[in-house]
Write an enzyme that holds these catalytic residues in place. Sequence first.
Site, PDB file in Angstrom:
ATOM      1  N   GLY A   8      -9.503  31.799  70.203  1.00 37.96           N
ATOM      2  CA  GLY A   8      -9.662  30.618  69.362  1.00 37.96           C
ATOM      3  C   GLY A   8     -10.718  29.755  70.031  1.00 37.96           C
ATOM      4  N   GLY A  13      -9.572  25.525  72.221  1.00 39.78           N
ATOM      5  CA  GLY A  13     -10.054  26.701  72.941  1.00 39.78           C
ATOM      6  C   GLY A  13     -11.350  26.441  73.696  1.00 39.78           C
ATOM      7  CB  VAL A 118      -2.329  26.374  73.143  1.00 35.33           C
ATOM      8  CG1 VAL A 118      -2.511  24.883  72.845  1.00 35.33           C
ATOM      9  CG2 VAL A 118      -2.546  26.630  74.633  1.00 35.33           C
ATOM     10  NE  ARG A 151      -0.109  13.600  72.972  1.00 32.68           N
ATOM     11  CZ  ARG A 151      -0.145  14.620  72.134  1.00 32.68           C
ATOM     12  NH1 ARG A 151       0.968  15.187  71.720  1.00 32.68           N
ATOM     13  NH2 ARG A 151      -1.302  15.075  71.693  1.00 32.68           N
ATOM     14  CG  HIS A 175       4.903  20.827  71.006  1.00 30.07           C
ATOM     15  ND1 HIS A 175       4.764  19.619  71.649  1.00 30.07           N
ATOM     16  CD2 HIS A 175       3.697  21.079  70.434  1.00 30.07           C
ATOM     17  CE1 HIS A 175       3.538  19.177  71.467  1.00 30.07           C
ATOM     18  NE2 HIS A 175       2.869  20.026  70.725  1.00 30.07           N
TER      19      HIS A 175
HETATM   20  P1  NAD Z   1      -9.418  24.462  65.515  1.00 28.55           P
HETATM   21  O1  NAD Z   1      -9.350  24.614  64.033  1.00 28.55           O
HETATM   22  O2  NAD Z   1     -10.445  23.548  66.097  1.00 28.55           O
HETATM   23  O3  NAD Z   1      -9.630  25.896  66.176  1.00 28.55           O
HETATM   24  C1  NAD Z   1      -8.870  27.016  65.851  1.00 28.55           C
HETATM   25  C2  NAD Z   1      -9.773  28.221  65.975  1.00 28.55           C
HETATM   26  O4  NAD Z   1      -8.996  29.411  65.795  1.00 28.55           O
HETATM   27  C3  NAD Z   1     -10.898  28.265  64.906  1.00 28.55           C
HETATM   28  O5  NAD Z   1     -12.153  28.306  65.540  1.00 28.55           O
HETATM   29  C4  NAD Z   1     -10.598  29.543  64.133  1.00 28.55           C
HETATM   30  O6  NAD Z   1     -11.760  30.225  63.690  1.00 28.55           O
HETATM   31  C5  NAD Z   1      -9.855  30.360  65.184  1.00 28.55           C
HETATM   32  N1  NAD Z   1      -9.088  31.486  64.643  1.00 28.55           N
HETATM   33  C6  NAD Z   1      -8.394  31.552  63.479  1.00 28.55           C
HETATM   34  N2  NAD Z   1      -7.862  32.791  63.348  1.00 28.55           N
HETATM   35  C7  NAD Z   1      -8.208  33.483  64.444  1.00 28.55           C
HETATM   36  C8  NAD Z   1      -7.944  34.806  64.891  1.00 28.55           C
HETATM   37  N3  NAD Z   1      -7.203  35.663  64.168  1.00 28.55           N
HETATM   38  N4  NAD Z   1      -8.494  35.210  66.053  1.00 28.55           N
HETATM   39  C9  NAD Z   1      -9.229  34.368  66.806  1.00 28.55           C
HETATM   40  N5  NAD Z   1      -9.508  33.105  66.437  1.00 28.55           N
HETATM   41  C10 NAD Z   1      -8.994  32.668  65.273  1.00 28.55           C
HETATM   42  O7  NAD Z   1      -7.962  24.031  65.998  1.00 28.55           O
HETATM   43  P2  NAD Z   1      -7.574  23.403  67.426  1.00 28.55           P
HETATM   44  O8  NAD Z   1      -7.617  21.931  67.345  1.00 28.55           O
HETATM   45  O9  NAD Z   1      -8.359  24.105  68.478  1.00 28.55           O
HETATM   46  O10 NAD Z   1      -6.030  23.826  67.526  1.00 28.55           O
HETATM   47  C11 NAD Z   1      -5.686  25.178  67.719  1.00 28.55           C
HETATM   48  C12 NAD Z   1      -4.167  25.366  67.663  1.00 28.55           C
HETATM   49  O11 NAD Z   1      -3.568  24.715  68.790  1.00 28.55           O
HETATM   50  C13 NAD Z   1      -3.501  24.766  66.419  1.00 28.55           C
HETATM   51  O12 NAD Z   1      -2.483  25.619  65.958  1.00 28.55           O
HETATM   52  C14 NAD Z   1      -2.907  23.474  66.940  1.00 28.55           C
HETATM   53  O13 NAD Z   1      -1.828  23.023  66.168  1.00 28.55           O
HETATM   54  C15 NAD Z   1      -2.489  23.899  68.321  1.00 28.55           C
HETATM   55  N6  NAD Z   1      -2.263  22.817  69.284  1.00 28.55           N
HETATM   56  C16 NAD Z   1      -1.184  22.920  70.087  1.00 28.55           C
HETATM   57  C17 NAD Z   1      -0.921  21.953  71.016  1.00 28.55           C
HETATM   58  C18 NAD Z   1       0.269  22.092  71.933  1.00 28.55           C
HETATM   59  O14 NAD Z   1       0.665  21.127  72.564  1.00 28.55           O
HETATM   60  N7  NAD Z   1       0.859  23.250  72.061  1.00 28.55           N
HETATM   61  C19 NAD Z   1      -1.760  20.843  71.134  1.00 28.55           C
HETATM   62  C20 NAD Z   1      -2.877  20.775  70.304  1.00 28.55           C
HETATM   63  C21 NAD Z   1      -3.128  21.775  69.376  1.00 28.55           C
END
Ligand code: NAD
Length: 308
Positions: A8, A13, A118, A151, A175
């Site tokens: 990602g 990422g 994540v 946080r 979470h």
């Molecule tokens: P984002 O939309 O900026 O990035 C997600 C990326 O994943 C995109 O570039 C997309 O092309 C890629 N993607 C989609 N399908 C894919 C696949 N099969 N293989 C590889 N890449 C793929 O989103 P973000 O802000 O980077 O958030 C990513 C994830 O992390 C979300 O699910 C978000 O909810 C989660 N997140 C979790 C936490 C936590 O505390 N655990 C905190 C923040 C965000």
Amino acid sequence: MKKIGVVGGGHVGATTAQRLAEKELCEEVVLIDILEGVPMGKALDQWQSAPVELFDTRITGANDYAAAEGAEMFIVTAGKPRTPGMSRDDLVSANVNIVKSVSEQIKKVAPDSIVIVVSNPLDVMCYVAKEVTGFPKERVVGMAGILDTARFRAFLADAADVSVEDIQAMVLGGHGDSMVPLISYTNVSGIPITKFVGAEDLEAIVKRTRGGGGEIVKLLGTGSAYYAPSAGAVQMADAIIKNKKRILPCSSWLEGEYGMKDLFVGVPCKLGENGVEKIIEVDLSTDEQAALVKSGEAVKEVMDIVNL
Ligand code: NAD
């Protein structure tokens, strides 16, 4: 460590890849995304910051997992983020298939790797990754507790007018809105937090922590937090790579600990070279234990609708 795959290449990422490189935690970071050109473009841009930021970690981008063959660690950030009004659980149908396909690829190219998840809904995505890779519980772990705790610590430091460095705290549970900040284990350099922050303010901080992700989603309008989340993921990577045996709140597979089994929930974990080396069971008040179990039930409810 030689190679870490970051899956990602979006907000979380790409920021994770940059942080790993700036800390020189491995020789190569491979940023993988399905988008054509994007991971390669971001990786090239990031690598070109190396002569200024002074790191020798090479960042590369790829659409194909072959580039991450033999990686010792993967950080999975692939998937949709929230938009205003959405809960993390609303992401489940979109993200199950993504994390499933990512996990299949990881299993193929790096069967001995440690996976830090994540993607949201976090605890359920950890379950998907564990089931699909078939990796032992020590090698699949989720990042959320460090973020929720960060946080909480930031808000507390502000209210107590002390350095963030001196606030020790632990937020457990899933979470989601039912997360469980442990006031009884929260202190400022060993001094109970109640010496610094009054009951009413503490209550408000707990509430703000629970809604901490949503507060940012609302302000951003599109997308969710990524600076603090990527910092949390990299802190876990650091603890594992350096075999530090740090005690950090992470989402881990439970087999009876805290009276729960067969689910991922945030609990205090010892992180070292083998991944989750131990789950620490601390004494909880009756209310805290009940809140933790309730939080686990909320995770189970979402797990139950996942079809693998
Ligand atoms: P984002 O939309 O900026 O990035 C997600 C990326 O994943 C995109 O570039 C997309 O092309 C890629 N993607 C989609 N399908 C894919 C696949 N099969 N293989 C590889 N890449 C793929 O989103 P973000 O802000 O980077 O958030 C990513 C994830 O992390 C979300 O699910 C978000 O909810 C989660 N997140 C979790 C936490 C936590 O505390 N655990 C905190 C923040 C965000």
